[in-house]
Design a protein around this motif. Structure first.
Motif, mmCIF file in Angstrom:
data_model
loop_
_atom_site.group_PDB
_atom_site.id
_atom_site.type_symbol
_atom_site.label_atom_id
_atom_site.label_comp_id
_atom_site.label_asym_id
_atom_site.label_seq_id
_atom_site.Cartn_x
_atom_site.Cartn_y
_atom_site.Cartn_z
ATOM 1 N N UNK A 79 5.478 31.802 52.394
ATOM 2 C CA UNK A 79 4.441 32.343 53.277
ATOM 3 C C UNK A 79 4.129 31.277 54.327
ATOM 4 N N UNK A 80 4.512 31.523 55.548
ATOM 5 C CA UNK A 80 4.312 30.546 56.621
ATOM 6 C C UNK A 80 2.926 30.694 57.239
ATOM 7 N N UNK A 81 2.594 29.747 58.100
ATOM 8 C CA UNK A 81 1.270 29.754 58.700
ATOM 9 C C UNK A 81 0.982 31.035 59.471
ATOM 10 N N UNK A 82 1.995 31.526 60.200
ATOM 11 C CA UNK A 82 1.814 32.763 60.942
ATOM 12 C C UNK A 82 1.602 33.957 60.018
ATOM 13 N N UNK A 83 2.330 33.978 58.876
ATOM 14 C CA UNK A 83 2.145 35.067 57.913
ATOM 15 C C UNK A 83 0.735 35.051 57.351
ATOM 16 N N UNK A 84 0.253 33.848 57.070
ATOM 17 C CA UNK A 84 -1.091 33.713 56.503
ATOM 18 C C UNK A 84 -2.144 34.209 57.492
ATOM 19 N N UNK A 85 -1.987 33.835 58.757
ATOM 20 C CA UNK A 85 -2.948 34.259 59.778
ATOM 21 C C UNK A 85 -2.931 35.775 59.947
ATOM 22 N N UNK A 86 -1.727 36.371 59.935
ATOM 23 C CA UNK A 86 -1.632 37.825 60.090
ATOM 24 C C UNK A 86 -2.213 38.555 58.883
ATOM 25 N N UNK A 87 -2.026 37.974 57.685
ATOM 26 C CA UNK A 87 -2.590 38.590 56.486
ATOM 27 C C UNK A 87 -4.116 38.654 56.577
ATOM 28 N N UNK A 88 -4.744 37.540 56.941
ATOM 29 C CA UNK A 88 -6.207 37.534 57.005
ATOM 30 C C UNK A 88 -6.718 38.360 58.189
ATOM 31 N N UNK A 89 -5.934 38.458 59.263
ATOM 32 C CA UNK A 89 -6.327 39.332 60.368
ATOM 33 C C UNK A 89 -6.309 40.791 59.933
ATOM 34 N N UNK A 90 -5.272 41.158 59.178
ATOM 35 C CA UNK A 90 -5.190 42.526 58.660
ATOM 36 C C UNK A 90 -6.330 42.805 57.687
ATOM 37 N N UNK A 91 -6.638 41.827 56.846
ATOM 38 C CA UNK A 91 -7.738 41.984 55.894
ATOM 39 C C UNK A 91 -9.071 42.132 56.631
#
Length: 408
Positions: free
Chosen positions: A370-382
């Protein structure tokens, strides 16, 4: 920011220390080779000592299941075969994020050779947010971040078995050789320190998954790159013991310590610790040639007493060309010589295809990470979902805000 100018003055000291340690390591290796030669002529005697006095030992030593000087060339793999692998990654829970939860992402890889079939490369994410998922481990003194890692291990084993068993069972009816790979050890040492209630939530589902592989006769191997184990080296302590029998409780209880390095010499060592801190891989690097495996050993880790007999762990060291790797297998596979060597051939081919590391394990890691961009997109979706649900004041903490937007 790292100040390299200030750091540069310390580097000469490191190089001098490493030079001294290299000389000491060579001396330890020479002593280990002498003890290894002594065992070759008296292996049955030392094996009998191990069996008789194992409950009186104050160290863990593996038991050789073959002549200790075994060097067997690994055969070439079958032209047609399949390899399965899983690896996991996670997003840890943080009170500074918009929601306290964690995510486990397991990468799955299924590679087929000589069969004109498409590979499988994907990942399966799982989100944990309920109180029983986040806080259940506190009753056993386990932090949520640590419990998350344990849960990830369980998920990796379950998804590996599910993927492999689904492939070999009808209606596919695939009869070509298969191999299931795990990154790391099959001996879960970390479980020894856990409360029994916590351990009972983790180990049984792992063993159930492994038993599914056993029922389908799918070989399972754990691959350890750059291993730091010393179980096999500890067997050399039997010929080094100066006492008439290796009764550690009687002769040496209270005297053993980890030792301290003083003036280039290890202090406070027992008489049998003449090669410490030499590692197994260092010794077998001088014993094995590229493409060879050493003797099979039976691990003596206490946690293995909770494994069923056919799933207890044996291991050997393999010269894969670039390094000495430790390969762990369940007992049922170690007892099937033909299937064991066939699986080693497939594993060695995986290492060569991966330029020094099994390609299936490397790809499963790449699928899971899980890269930094994936993490940011996950929390944006949440965050979007929380706003849609009518929740207000959704946002990260001020500390996290400042860390992300430094003015320095």
């Amino acid at each position: 920011m790292l100040d390299l100018t200030k750091l540069a003055g310390q580097l000469p000291e490191i190089s001098q220390h490493l030079q001294r340690e290299a000389k000491a390591a060579q001396q330890r290796l020479e002593r280990a080779q002498i003890l290894l030669d002594e065992i070759q002529g008296r292996q049955e005697e030392f094996t009998a000592q191990y069996e008789q006095w194992r409950d009186r030992l104050i160290f863990n030593a593996a038991l050789p299941l073959e002549p200790i000087d075994t060097c067997i060339t690994i055969p070439t793999p079958p032209a047609q075969h399949s390899v399965f692998a899983t690896d996991g990654s996670q997003i840890a829970p943080s009170h500074h994020e918009i929601a306290y939860c964690y995510l486990i992402n397991v990468g799955r890889v299924m590679l087929h050779y000589g069969q004109n079939l498409h590979p499988l490369l994907d990942s399966l994410p799982e989100l944990f947010y309920k109180a029983e998922d986040l806080y259940i481990a506190r009753q056993w003194g386990i932090r949520p971040e640590e419990w998350m890692g344990h849960r990830r291990t369980v998920s990796e084993a379950q998804m590996l078995a599910d993927m492999a068993v689904r492939w070999v069972q009808p209606p596919g009816a695939h009869t070509d050789p298969n191999l299931a790979l795990v990154d790391g050890s099959l001996t879960y040492w970390f479980l020894e320190a856990l409360a029994s209630e916590a351990r009972d939530r983790l180990l049984p589902p792992i063993l159930t998954a492994w038993d599914q592989l056993y029922q389908e006769r799918i070989p399972l191997m754990g691959y350890l790159s750059a291993p730091r184990n010393s179980e096999a080296i500890n067997f050399l302590r039997f010929p080094a013991c100066p006492h008439p029998n290796p009764d550690c409780i009687r002769h040496c209880r209270g005297e053993e310590s980890n030792g301290e390095l003083e003036g280039g010499r290890w202090q406070n060592r027992l008489p049998c610790q003449v090669v410490d801190p030499l590692r197994d891989a260092t010794l077998w690097a001088y014993v094995l040639q590229p493409g060879q495996r050493g003797a099979l050993w039976r691990s003596s880790a206490p946690i293995l007493n909770l494994y069923p007999e056919h799933l207890r762990v044996s291991f050997c060291y393999v010269h894969v060309g670039t390094e000495i790797a430790r390969v762990e297998v369940p007992q049922w596979l170690a007892e099937d010589e033909d299937l064991f060597h066939q699986s080693l051939g497939i594993l060695l081919a995986q290492v060569h295809k991966g330029y020094g590391y099994p390609v299936a394990l490397a790809e499963s890691h790449n699928q899971a990470v899980v890269r930094g961009g994936d993490r940011a997109r996950f929390f944006a979706l949440l965050e979007q979902q929380m706003i849609r649900a009518g929740l207000h004041n959704v946002g990260i903490s001020y500390k996290e805000t400042r860390k992300r937007g430094s003015i320095a």
